[in-house]
Design an enzyme around this catalytic site. Structure first.
Site, PDB file in Angstrom:
ATOM      1  N   ASN A  10       0.798   6.897  10.091  1.00 59.16           N
ATOM      2  CA  ASN A  10       0.235   6.654   9.073  1.00 59.16           C
ATOM      3  C   ASN A  10      -1.009   6.268   9.375  1.00 59.16           C
ATOM      4  O   ASN A  10      -1.232   4.906   9.573  1.00 59.16           O
ATOM      5  CB  ASN A  10       1.144   5.951   7.836  1.00 59.16           C
ATOM      6  CG  ASN A  10      -0.182   5.763   6.639  1.00 59.16           C
ATOM      7  OD1 ASN A  10      -1.245   5.696   7.259  1.00 59.16           O
ATOM      8  ND2 ASN A  10       0.527   5.606   5.737  1.00 59.16           N
ATOM      9  N   ASP A  69       8.365  -0.845   5.932  1.00 59.08           N
ATOM     10  CA  ASP A  69       8.534   0.352   4.709  1.00 59.08           C
ATOM     11  C   ASP A  69       7.719  -0.498   3.591  1.00 59.08           C
ATOM     12  O   ASP A  69       8.142  -1.868   3.663  1.00 59.08           O
ATOM     13  CB  ASP A  69       9.681   0.875   5.321  1.00 59.08           C
ATOM     14  CG  ASP A  69      10.342   2.235   4.749  1.00 59.08           C
ATOM     15  OD1 ASP A  69      10.046   3.265   4.645  1.00 59.08           O
ATOM     16  OD2 ASP A  69      11.231   1.956   3.170  1.00 59.08           O
ATOM     17  N   LYS A 172      -8.306  -6.597   0.501  1.00 58.91           N
ATOM     18  CA  LYS A 172      -6.960  -5.314   0.144  1.00 58.91           C
ATOM     19  C   LYS A 172      -5.881  -6.200   1.168  1.00 58.91           C
ATOM     20  O   LYS A 172      -4.615  -7.152   0.759  1.00 58.91           O
ATOM     21  CB  LYS A 172      -6.398  -4.372   0.278  1.00 58.91           C
ATOM     22  CG  LYS A 172      -5.147  -4.132   0.617  1.00 58.91           C
ATOM     23  CD  LYS A 172      -5.247  -2.335   0.505  1.00 58.91           C
ATOM     24  CE  LYS A 172      -3.637  -1.774   0.702  1.00 58.91           C
ATOM     25  NZ  LYS A 172      -3.324  -0.215   0.467  1.00 58.91           N
TER      26      LYS A 172
END
Ligand code: IMP
Length: 193
Positions: A10, A69, A172
Site C-alpha cells: 500500500n 494491520d 493526520k
C-alpha cells in the site's frame, strides 16, 4: 541510519510511515528489495495479520521487517468491520465500495462512535514485538475531503472538526492510529541502535 523493510503493497501507508520516521529510520519498500507477490492476510485478529505479513517477508528474505494491520471498529455495528475492514463490501471491493456500504449501513444510526486501531508487528532477528495505536472518533453522514485513503473521508477523529481526508498528512499523522503505533515502534527500535 538503520534500514528496515515495510511489508506492505500500500503506497499510502509507505508514504505515511516514511513521513513519520523521516531522518531517523530508513524504510525500504518491497520494490526496493525486489520482492513481489500477494502478502497473506488470513488471521482473525489485527496482531495476527500484522505478524503474518511480517513473517512472510522474513521467511522470504531473512531481513528485519515490520508490517501493520488496521481495522475500523464501529460501535453501532458491534465492532465491525474490524479485522475485515479491507473486504467490508466483498472480496476485491474498492475503498469507494467500502465507504458507500458504511454510509448505507449507518444511514439511520444516531450512535456514530468508531475507532481506528493499528497494530504494527516488528521482527528483528527472530524476536517478534507488536505495538498498538488507536484513535477514537465518529463516522460522518457524508464524505468530507479528498485526501488520505480508505475510510478517511468518513472518519472524523474526536480531536478534530473535520475528517482525516480533509487534513494535511502532518495533521493526520499527529493523531492517527498509525501515527501513534508508529511512534511507539520507532522509539523502541531506535532505543536499541
Ligand atoms: P489493512 O491494514 O491494509 O488491512 O487495512 C484495512 C482497511 O482499512 C483497508 O480498507 C484500508 O483501506 C483501511 N485503512 C487502513 N488504514 C487506514 C487509514 O489510515 N485511514 C483510512 N482507512 C484505512
Amino acid at each position: 541510519m538503520k534500514q528496515i523493510v515495510f511489508a506492505t503493497n500500500n503506497p499510502h501507508k509507505l508514504d505515511e510511515i516514511r513521513a513519520i520516521v523521516k531522518g531517523r529510520l530508513e524504510v525500504l519498500s518491497l520494490a526496493d528489495i525486489n520482492l513481489s507477490g500477494d502478502i497473506p492476510e488470513t488471521a482473525d485478529t489485527l496482531a495476527g495479520n500484522a505478524l503474518q505479513k511480517a513473517r512472510w517477508v522474513k521467511e522470504k528474505t531473512g531481513l528485519d521487517c515490520f508490517a501493520d494491520d488496521t481495522g475500523l471498529m464501529v460501535d453501532a455495528l458491534d465492532g465491525q468491520p474490524g479485522v475485515f475492514s479491507a473486504r467490508y463490501a466483498g472480496e476485491h471491493c474498492s475503498p469507494a465500495d467500502n465507504v458507500a456500504k458504511m454510509l448505507d449501513e449507518m444511514k439511520n444510526e444516531t450512535n456514530r462512535r468508531a475507532r481506528f486501531v493499528t497494530v504494527i508487528a516488528l521482527i528483528e532477528g527472530n524476536k517478534e514485538t507488536t505495538f498498538e495505536g488507536r484513535v477514537d472518533g465518529e463516522i460522518l453522514c457524508q464524505p468530507d475531503g479528498d485526501g488520505g485513503f480508505g475510510y478517511d473521508p468518513i472518519f472524523k477523529p474526536e480531536e478534530s472538526t473535520y475528517s482525516f481526508a480533509a487534513m494535511s498528512s502532518d495533521e493526520k499523522n499527529a493523531i492517527s492510529h498509525r501515527g501513534r503505533a508508529t511512534r511507539k515502534f520507532v522509539e523502541y527500535i531506535l532505543q536499541k541502535h
